[in-house]
Design a protein around this motif. Structure first.
Motif, short mmCIF file in Angstrom:
data_model
loop_
_atom_site.label_atom_id
_atom_site.label_comp_id
_atom_site.label_asym_id
_atom_site.label_seq_id
_atom_site.Cartn_x
_atom_site.Cartn_y
_atom_site.Cartn_z
N HIS A 1 0.85 -1.16 0.10
CA HIS A 1 -0.15 0.01 -0.01
C HIS A 1 1.00 1.39 0.03
CE1 HIS A 1 -4.03 -1.59 0.58
NE2 HIS A 1 -3.43 -2.71 1.44
N ARG A 2 2.21 0.99 0.09
CA ARG A 2 3.05 2.15 0.44
C ARG A 2 3.90 2.44 -0.84
NH1 ARG A 2 5.95 0.21 5.85
NH2 ARG A 2 4.17 -0.82 7.03
N ARG A 3 4.65 3.49 -0.59
CA ARG A 3 5.87 3.54 -1.68
C ARG A 3 6.56 2.19 -2.25
NH1 ARG A 3 9.61 8.28 0.58
NH2 ARG A 3 7.30 9.01 1.16
N ASP A 4 7.04 2.22 -3.19
CA ASP A 4 7.78 0.98 -3.73
C ASP A 4 8.95 0.71 -2.56
OD1 ASP A 4 6.38 1.28 -5.77
OD2 ASP A 4 7.83 1.62 -7.24
N ASN A 5 8.92 -0.58 -2.37
CA ASN A 5 9.97 -1.11 -1.41
C ASN A 5 10.20 -2.61 -1.57
OD1 ASN A 5 8.06 -2.86 0.73
ND2 ASN A 5 7.02 -1.12 0.12
N TRP A 6 11.27 -3.06 -1.32
CA TRP A 6 11.51 -4.72 -1.89
C TRP A 6 10.38 -5.45 -0.87
CZ3 TRP A 6 12.78 -8.73 1.42
CH2 TRP A 6 13.13 -8.32 2.95
N ARG A 7 9.98 -5.20 0.15
CA ARG A 7 9.24 -6.41 0.81
C ARG A 7 8.07 -6.64 -0.05
NH1 ARG A 7 11.27 -6.82 6.19
NH2 ARG A 7 12.61 -5.54 6.66
N MET A 8 7.36 -5.62 -0.67
CA MET A 8 6.24 -5.95 -1.48
C MET A 8 6.40 -7.08 -2.44
SD MET A 8 6.16 -2.51 -3.79
CE MET A 8 7.50 -2.25 -5.05
N TYR A 9 7.48 -7.36 -2.74
CA TYR A 9 7.78 -8.24 -3.87
C TYR A 9 7.62 -9.76 -3.18
CZ TYR A 9 9.86 -4.90 -7.19
OH TYR A 9 9.93 -3.88 -7.91
N THR A 10 7.51 -9.88 -2.13
CA THR A 10 7.78 -11.29 -1.24
C THR A 10 6.18 -11.61 -1.42
OG1 THR A 10 7.15 -10.28 0.77
CG2 THR A 10 9.59 -10.86 0.15
N PHE A 11 5.27 -10.66 -1.62
CA PHE A 11 3.75 -11.27 -2.02
C PHE A 11 3.78 -12.14 -3.11
CE2 PHE A 11 -0.50 -10.42 -3.81
CZ PHE A 11 -1.37 -10.50 -2.78
N ASN A 12 4.53 -12.09 -4.22
CA ASN A 12 4.67 -12.71 -5.28
C ASN A 12 5.06 -14.28 -5.00
OD1 ASN A 12 4.23 -10.13 -6.49
ND2 ASN A 12 5.76 -10.25 -8.08
N MET A 13 5.55 -14.68 -4.07
CA MET A 13 5.91 -15.94 -3.68
C MET A 13 4.63 -16.86 -3.75
SD MET A 13 9.10 -15.71 -3.16
CE MET A 13 9.54 -17.26 -2.70
N SER A 14 3.48 -16.10 -3.69
CA SER A 14 2.22 -16.91 -3.55
C SER A 14 1.59 -17.27 -5.09
CB SER A 14 1.31 -15.98 -2.78
OG SER A 14 0.98 -14.89 -3.70
N MET A 15 2.35 -16.74 -6.04
CA MET A 15 1.82 -16.83 -7.47
C MET A 15 0.81 -15.79 -8.01
SD MET A 15 1.17 -21.19 -7.98
CE MET A 15 1.18 -20.82 -9.76
N MET A 16 0.53 -14.95 -6.78
CA MET A 16 -0.14 -13.79 -7.11
C MET A 16 0.83 -12.78 -7.47
SD MET A 16 -3.47 -13.90 -4.63
CE MET A 16 -2.50 -13.84 -2.94
N ASN A 17 0.61 -11.69 -7.77
CA ASN A 17 1.29 -10.31 -8.08
C ASN A 17 0.93 -9.32 -7.28
OD1 ASN A 17 2.50 -8.11 -9.77
ND2 ASN A 17 3.53 -9.87 -10.39
N PHE A 18 1.79 -8.36 -6.84
CA PHE A 18 1.43 -7.30 -5.94
C PHE A 18 0.93 -6.21 -6.71
CE2 PHE A 18 5.72 -6.30 -7.00
CZ PHE A 18 5.70 -4.91 -7.43
N CYS A 19 1.49 -6.07 -8.03
CA CYS A 19 0.98 -4.99 -8.82
C CYS A 19 -0.49 -5.21 -9.35
CB CYS A 19 1.63 -5.28 -10.29
SG CYS A 19 3.50 -4.37 -10.05
N SER A 20 -0.84 -6.59 -9.62
CA SER A 20 -2.33 -6.94 -9.72
C SER A 20 -3.21 -6.55 -8.52
CB SER A 20 -2.46 -8.44 -10.19
OG SER A 20 -3.90 -8.66 -10.06
N TRP A 21 -2.41 -6.92 -7.54
CA TRP A 21 -3.24 -6.44 -6.08
C TRP A 21 -3.28 -5.11 -5.74
CZ3 TRP A 21 -5.13 -9.41 -1.41
CH2 TRP A 21 -5.80 -10.46 -1.86
N ARG A 22 -2.08 -4.32 -6.06
CA ARG A 22 -2.61 -3.01 -5.89
C ARG A 22 -3.69 -2.48 -6.73
NH1 ARG A 22 3.54 -0.28 -6.37
NH2 ARG A 22 3.95 0.09 -4.13
N ILE A 23 -4.25 -3.06 -7.68
CA ILE A 23 -5.27 -2.56 -8.43
C ILE A 23 -6.71 -3.30 -7.53
CG2 ILE A 23 -6.77 -2.63 -10.44
CD1 ILE A 23 -3.72 -2.75 -11.96
N SER A 24 -6.58 -4.71 -7.68
CA SER A 24 -7.74 -5.25 -7.32
C SER A 24 -7.88 -5.09 -5.59
CB SER A 24 -7.67 -7.04 -7.53
OG SER A 24 -6.50 -7.39 -6.62
#
Length: 432
Positions: free
Chosen positions: A183-206
């Motif tokens: 939800h915040r400014r870009d940071n490395w921790r948001m990339y760990t969301f992608n370990m789930s097969m989902m994608n944080f870019c997609s979830w920033r929208i949905s």
């Protein structure tokens, strides 16, 4: 005429274009919003049209938010993601003209209303709060992230079902905690969301731009994406008796495949329409790679082990997430009677019942979507500091006749299934 009533949204004057699509995606949601929002191809905030093109590279939160939201009305998103006064002072510099048509959204953000009154109090409170819990959040996140690989490798080396379950649990919790960061400014921790097969870019929208701003409405992608398998909107014309009871049976399967299904949907959309895949979509493959490199399993068996871990994580994520705050017969859903005060913040409160059994534990709050009302109202703040904002939240709720409702996880699960069966709209508005 009755069916046409269901084609209207409780928070907008138009029925969302994207919901007429056969394949519901984040890209389709954005394209539909660009058609509906009367933003004239630029960015709309209230009744003004703004051109942030030159500001995209300067945006402290990262380019993504402005690039993806171009052509849409970002009023509520702008207000919720900017607590400080600085961004509001910058607006006039980028204003192009007044909008030609009125906003399609009926929710309000008056200066003397609930949300802006609360935000002003929160702004003052943030000057004196203890920020050390942020470091604890970071430590919890890092520990869970590392533990995914430890338990995944051990599950293969020891042929252990327990380690397999722990790897899935760690993956689930890492995904939830990573949501604290995208939800915040870009940071490395948001990339760990992608370990789930989902994608944080997609979830920033949905999640951030759709669900957070328009929860439990037709504009909420997190409702639409589960239909027709799971449908929470109390609509007798789209939710047949078979669908109501069948959804309870299909729930476990839907939960297990939720992670890979989101990836598959994005791949299909990319092949048929426009590419919405990113380089960081491959990050989830680091799990089977670690299993392959540090165990005796073949590549094929390593992939199978990873699939099992992902399905466990997916199931746990849905059990936690879909029973976290938003679905209960007492909670506002599209079609229910809305309160007279249309304040956006009160609307958020009306769509949530918090998990009271999580309070007091920062670990549980982070890994189970706790302190949900405060997170919806101020998504850019770390979960660790949210508990310090309860005094001003209670004060403001009392002033504006709002109520913070709480229950435990079991009660949420029961309520969520009752909501799946509900077809009759609530005629009594929230807060009445």
């Amino acid at each position: 005429m009755v069916i046409e009533t269901w084609k209207q949204s409780g928070i907008a004057t138009k029925f969302p274009t994207y919901r007429n699509s056969k394949l519901i995606t984040t890209k389709g949601w954005l394209l539909g919003k660009q058609k509906d929002d009367e933003a004239e191809g630029l960015w709309r905030i209230y009744d003004g049209i703004y051109d942030f093109t030159e500001f995209i590279n300067k945006h402290p939160g990262g380019e993504f938010w402005l690039i993806e939201s171009k052509g849409t009305d970002i009023t509520e998103a702008f207000e919720a993601h900017h607590i400080s006064k600085g961004p509001h002072k910058l607006l006039q510099k980028y204003k192009v003209r007044d909008a030609k048509k009125p906003r399609i959204y009926t929710l309000t953000l008056h200066e003397d209303g609930f949300y802006k009154t609360l935000r002003e109090r929160v702004r003052e409170t943030l000057k004196t709060i203890d920020t050390t819990p942020k470091k604890k959040s970071d430590l919890i996140h890092l520990s869970l992230f590392v533990s995914i690989f430890i338990f995944a490798v051990l599950s293969a080396r020891l042929n252990s079902i327990l380690c397999l379950a722990l790897a899935g649990t760690a993956l689930c919790w890492t995904t939830i905690v990573a949501h604290n960061y995208f939800h915040r400014r870009d940071n490395w921790r948001m990339y760990t969301f992608n370990m789930s097969m989902m994608n944080f870019c997609s979830w920033r929208i949905s999640h951030a731009l759709s669900h957070h701003i328009y929860p439990n409405s037709y504009l909420d992608l997190e409702l639409s994406m589960f239909e027709p398998f799971v449908c929470w909107i109390p609509n007798p014309y789209i939710k047949s008796k078979m669908m109501r009871y069948l959804s309870i049976i299909t729930e476990p399967l839907t939960y297990c495949i939720a992670f890979p299904l989101q990836k598959a949907t994005r791949i299909i959309y990319s092949l048929r329409y426009n590419n919405i895949m990113y380089w960081h979509d491959i990050l989830s493959l680091s799990i089977p790679l670690a299993i392959f490199l540090f165990s005796d399993l073949s590549l094929l068996l390593s992939l199978r082990q990873w699939i099992f871990i992902t399905m466990i994580a997916s199931f746990a994520f849905c059990v936690i997430g879909l029973n976290a705050a938003h679905h209960d017969p007492e909670i506002y859903h599209e079609g229910d009677a809305a309160r007279e005060d249309r304040d956006w913040g009160l609307f958020q409160v009306d769509t949530i019942i918090d998990r009271g059994d999580l309070k007091g534990s920062q670990f549980l709050v982070l890994t189970h979507f706790g302190d949900h009302i405060l997170h919806h109202l101020f998504p850019t703040l770390d979960h660790g500091i949210l508990p310090q904002l309860y005094p001003v939240l209670y004060e403001t709720l009392d002033q504006f006749k709002g109520k913070l409702r709480e229950c435990n996880h079991l009660e949420h699960m029961l309520g969520q299934h009752m909501q799946l069966l509900r077809t009759t709209p609530n005629t009594k508005p929230q807060g009445s």
